[in-house]
Scaffold this active site. Structure first.
Site, PDB file in Angstrom:
ATOM      1  N   GLN A   1     -19.452  12.660  82.907  1.00 44.37           N
ATOM      2  CA  GLN A   1     -19.517  13.372  81.472  1.00 44.37           C
ATOM      3  C   GLN A   1     -20.302  12.592  80.505  1.00 44.37           C
ATOM      4  O   GLN A   1     -20.266  12.979  79.338  1.00 44.37           O
ATOM      5  CB  GLN A   1     -17.982  13.359  81.019  1.00 44.37           C
ATOM      6  CG  GLN A   1     -17.109  14.448  81.696  1.00 44.37           C
ATOM      7  CD  GLN A   1     -17.465  15.705  81.695  1.00 44.37           C
ATOM      8  OE1 GLN A   1     -17.884  16.262  80.853  1.00 44.37           O
ATOM      9  NE2 GLN A   1     -16.768  16.385  82.765  1.00 44.37           N
ATOM     10  N   LYS A   3     -23.260  19.315  86.554  1.00 43.31           N
ATOM     11  CA  LYS A   3     -22.802  18.888  85.180  1.00 43.31           C
ATOM     12  C   LYS A   3     -23.962  18.434  84.385  1.00 43.31           C
ATOM     13  O   LYS A   3     -23.922  18.362  83.123  1.00 43.31           O
ATOM     14  CB  LYS A   3     -21.556  17.641  85.395  1.00 43.31           C
ATOM     15  CG  LYS A   3     -20.369  18.460  85.569  1.00 43.31           C
ATOM     16  CD  LYS A   3     -19.144  17.270  85.698  1.00 43.31           C
ATOM     17  CE  LYS A   3     -18.161  17.469  86.453  1.00 43.31           C
ATOM     18  NZ  LYS A   3     -17.288  18.547  86.263  1.00 43.31           N
ATOM     19  N   CYS A  57      -7.944  17.973  85.304  1.00 37.82           N
ATOM     20  CA  CYS A  57      -7.770  17.183  86.433  1.00 37.82           C
ATOM     21  C   CYS A  57      -7.601  15.325  85.774  1.00 37.82           C
ATOM     22  O   CYS A  57      -8.328  14.838  86.317  1.00 37.82           O
ATOM     23  CB  CYS A  57      -9.096  16.958  87.258  1.00 37.82           C
ATOM     24  SG  CYS A  57      -9.305  18.310  88.281  1.00 37.82           S
ATOM     25  N   HIS A  62     -10.411  10.690  85.370  1.00 35.28           N
ATOM     26  CA  HIS A  62     -10.322  12.206  86.174  1.00 35.28           C
ATOM     27  C   HIS A  62      -9.712  11.813  87.419  1.00 35.28           C
ATOM     28  O   HIS A  62      -9.823  10.706  88.133  1.00 35.28           O
ATOM     29  CB  HIS A  62     -11.745  12.519  86.314  1.00 35.28           C
ATOM     30  CG  HIS A  62     -12.068  14.084  86.980  1.00 35.28           C
ATOM     31  ND1 HIS A  62     -11.755  14.369  88.273  1.00 35.28           N
ATOM     32  CD2 HIS A  62     -12.259  15.024  86.286  1.00 35.28           C
ATOM     33  CE1 HIS A  62     -12.009  15.594  88.505  1.00 35.28           C
ATOM     34  NE2 HIS A  62     -12.253  16.052  87.431  1.00 35.28           N
ATOM     35  N   ASP A 119     -18.085   6.119  86.051  1.00 36.62           N
ATOM     36  CA  ASP A 119     -17.976   7.378  86.416  1.00 36.62           C
ATOM     37  C   ASP A 119     -18.813   7.997  85.300  1.00 36.62           C
ATOM     38  O   ASP A 119     -18.306   8.059  83.890  1.00 36.62           O
ATOM     39  CB  ASP A 119     -16.572   8.058  86.486  1.00 36.62           C
ATOM     40  CG  ASP A 119     -16.643   9.343  86.728  1.00 36.62           C
ATOM     41  OD1 ASP A 119     -17.779   9.932  86.417  1.00 36.62           O
ATOM     42  OD2 ASP A 119     -15.645   9.855  86.960  1.00 36.62           O
TER      43      ASP A 119
HETATM   44  N1  PLP Z   1     -15.521  12.683  86.860  1.00 33.76           N
HETATM   45  C1  PLP Z   1     -15.207  13.140  85.574  1.00 33.76           C
HETATM   46  C2  PLP Z   1     -15.090  12.424  84.342  1.00 33.76           C
HETATM   47  C3  PLP Z   1     -15.393  14.393  85.644  1.00 33.76           C
HETATM   48  O1  PLP Z   1     -15.131  15.263  84.570  1.00 33.76           O
HETATM   49  C4  PLP Z   1     -15.300  15.105  86.860  1.00 33.76           C
HETATM   50  C5  PLP Z   1     -15.532  16.625  86.803  1.00 33.76           C
HETATM   51  O2  PLP Z   1     -15.010  17.395  86.145  1.00 33.76           O
HETATM   52  C6  PLP Z   1     -15.580  14.499  88.017  1.00 33.76           C
HETATM   53  C7  PLP Z   1     -15.658  13.147  88.028  1.00 33.76           C
HETATM   54  C8  PLP Z   1     -15.791  14.981  89.340  1.00 33.76           C
HETATM   55  O3  PLP Z   1     -17.093  15.736  89.287  1.00 33.76           O
HETATM   56  P1  PLP Z   1     -17.480  16.793  90.566  1.00 33.76           P
HETATM   57  O4  PLP Z   1     -16.288  17.697  90.740  1.00 33.76           O
HETATM   58  O5  PLP Z   1     -18.381  17.339  90.409  1.00 33.76           O
HETATM   59  O6  PLP Z   1     -17.140  15.837  91.936  1.00 33.76           O
END
Ligand code: PLP
Length: 406
Positions: free
Chosen positions: A203, A226, A364, A123, A200
Site C-alpha cells: 500500500q 495495486k 483482510c 494484512h 510489506d
Molecule cells: N499487504 C497489504 C498491506 C495489502 O493491502 C494487500 C492487499 O490488499 C496485500 C498485502 C496482499 O496483496 P495481494 O493480494 O495483491 O497479494
C-alpha cells in the site's frame, strides 16, 4: 507544476464509464488500481506479437521476450533503488512474496522457541504465512500493538525485540487505517540487534518514492495490480547477501543449474527464486506502469495526494455521526469510517447505486477490527486519479445515505 488530473484520467479507459447511469467514482484502489492505456496496450501487444517463453529459447521471439523481461527487472530495481537487479525477484504478488520469505527464510533460520515479530495492523497475508511457519517450526508470533489513532506503539518495540526474534515483518502503510509506519526507526532498532526486517509495501509504492537502500530494509515487497500494473505479478526485493544464503522455496524449471537423479544444483540469483515459466507479461506490464508513473511525476503525485488527504479528512470530519478509524499523522489516502447506527453494508449498497465504489468489510485485517470491537469499516482508498470533486461527491453521498437510513 501541479498534475493535470483531467488529462491523467483520460489515460485510464475504465474511469470513463458510467455505472447505474452515473459517472463511476472509483475509490477502491486499496483493493486494486486501474490500468493506464499504455499498460493495456503493452499486455495486448505481447499477446499479439511477441509472446514466447523466456530464458529457454534462442529463437527471435524468445530472445525478444527475455530481454524485455530482464529490462523490466532493471526498471523495478531503479524504481526502488535496489543495488542490483539480482535482488529483484518476480513473484505472483505481495502474498506470493511474503510466503516465499516465510518459507525460505523460515527453513534456514527459524527453529523451535524462536520468535517472529509482526504488527497488529498487518494484512492477513503478512500474518498467516508467519503463523504457518510458527506452526511448522514451533516458533512464536509476537505482535507490536497500535494505539487509538492507529499509530504503532513504538515504546513497546524494545521489549518485543528479544534475542529470540528472528525477523520483523511490518507493513510500510496500513491498508485499513492508512497509517504510514515509522519503518526506519523500527529497522534501526532491529538492526542494532542484527534482526532483519521485511517491509510489506503493497500500500506504499503507489503513493510515493520508495528507496530500499535508504530504508535499509532487508526485504521489500509489493503487488503489480495495486500500482497500475497487471494482476498476477509482484516483486520481492531482498539484500543480495541474504538472498544468496536462502534456499529456494519452489522447485522446477529455470531455477536449476544441473539436474540429475542423484541431485540438483541451483541457478544463480535471482533465477533461483523464479521456478517455472514466469509471468513475463505481468512483469513487463508492471515495468510499463512504473515508466508511466515516472512520466506523470512521482513527486508531483505525492504532493497532490497530500492535498487530497487534507481535503478528504476535513470533509469527512465535517460529517456528523461519522467516525474515522485511523487518524495517524503520517498517512496514505486510505480512509476507514463508520456511520452511527447504520450497517456499513447498507451504506455501501446505497453509495454503489450512486456510482461510488468503496469497500466494506475487514479489508483482510481482522485484528484491526477486533482492536476497535467492530466487524468492519467502509473504506475509501484514493490514488492520484481521484479528484477533489469526487471526494465532495462521496461526502454528499454519505449525507444522503444518513438521511435515507435514519
Ligand atoms: N499487504 C497489504 C498491506 C495489502 O493491502 C494487500 C492487499 O490488499 C496485500 C498485502 C496482499 O496483496 P495481494 O493480494 O495483491 O497479494
Amino acid at each position: 507544476m501541479g498534475l493535470n488530473i483531467e488529462q491523467i484520467r483520460n489515460d485510464f479507459p475504465i474511469l470513463q464509464q458510467q455505472v447505474y447511469n452515473k459517472p463511476l467514482i472509483y475509490m477502491d484502489n486499496g483493493a486494486t488500481t486501474h490500468k493506464p492505456q499504455v499498460v493495456i496496450d503493452t499486455v495486448r501487444e505481447i499477446q499479439e506479437k511477441q509472446n514466447s517463453s523466456i530464458h529457454r529459447g534462442i529463437h527471435y521471439l524468445s530472445e525478444q521476450m527475455t530481454s524485455r523481461y530482464e529490462a523490466a527487472r532493471e526498471t523495478v530495481r531503479a524504481f526502488i533503488n535496489a543495488a542490483s537487479s539480482q535482488e529483484i525477484i518476480f513473484t505472483s504478488g505481495a502474498t506470493g512474496s511474503v510466503n516465499a520469505v516465510a518459507f525460505s527464510f523460515g527453513e534456514k533460520y527459524v527453529s523451535d522457541g524462536d520468535e517472529i515479530l509482526i504488527s497488529e495492523m498487518e494484512h492477513h497475508s503478512n500474518i498467516v504465512p508467519w503463523q504457518m511457519l510458527c506452526e511448522r517450526k514451533g516458533a512464536q508470533l509476537k505482535v507490536i500493538p497500535f494505539d487509538e489513532n492507529g499509530e504503532l506503539q513504538l515504546d513497546r518495540l524494545d521489549d518485543l525485540l528479544t534475542d529470540k526474534t528472528r525477523i520483523v515483518a511490518l507493513t510500510h502503510a496500513s491498508n485499513s487505517l492508512g497509517t504510514i509506519n515509522p519503518v526506519k526507526e523500527v529497522i534501526r532498532r532491529a538492526h542494532e540487534r542484527e534482526i532483519p526486517v521485511l517491509l510489506d509495501g503493497a500500500q506504499m509504492v503507489q503513493h510515493g518514492a520508495v528507496d530500499v537502500r535508504e530504508l535499509d530494509c532487508d526485504f521489500y515487497l509489493f503487488s503489480s495490480h495495486k500500482i497500475f500494473g497487471p494482476t498476477g505479478s509482484g516483486v520481492l526485493y531482498g539484500k543480495e547477501a541474504l538472498l544468496e544464503e536462502l534456499p529456494p522455496y519452489q522447485g522446477g524449471g529455470d531455477m536449476v543449474d544441473q539436474v540429475t537423479f542423484e541431485g540438483t544444483t541451483y541457478n544463480t540469483l535471482p533465477f533461483k527464486f523464479e521456478a517455472g515459466t514466469s509471468n513475463y507479461t505481468g512483469a513487463i506490464g508492471l515495468a510499463t506502469a512504473l515508466d508511466y508513473l515516472h512520466s506523470v511525476g512521482i513527486e508531483e503525485i505525492g504532493r497532490y495526494e497530500q492535498e487530497l488527504i487534507r481535503h478528504t479528512m476535513e470533509k469527512l470530519k465535517g460529517v456528523d455521526r461519522l467516525k474515522i478509524y485511523g487518524e495517524a499523522k503520517h498517512r496514505i489516502s486510505v480512509f476507514s469510517f463508520l456511520l452511527e447506527n447504520i450497517h456499513p453494508y447498507d451504506a455501501d449498497m446505497i453509495l454503489d447505486k450512486m456510482g461510488i465504489a468503496v469497500r466494506t468489510g475487514t479489508h483482510c485485517t481482522q485484528p484491526v477490527m477486533d482492536h476497535f470491537g467492530i466487524s468492519g469499516t467502509i473504506r475509501a482508498s484514493l490514488v492520484f486519479y481521484n479528484t477533489m470533486e469526487e471526494v465532495d461527491q462521496l461526502v454528499e453521498g454519505i449525507h444522503r445515505t444518513i438521511q435515507m437510513l435514519s
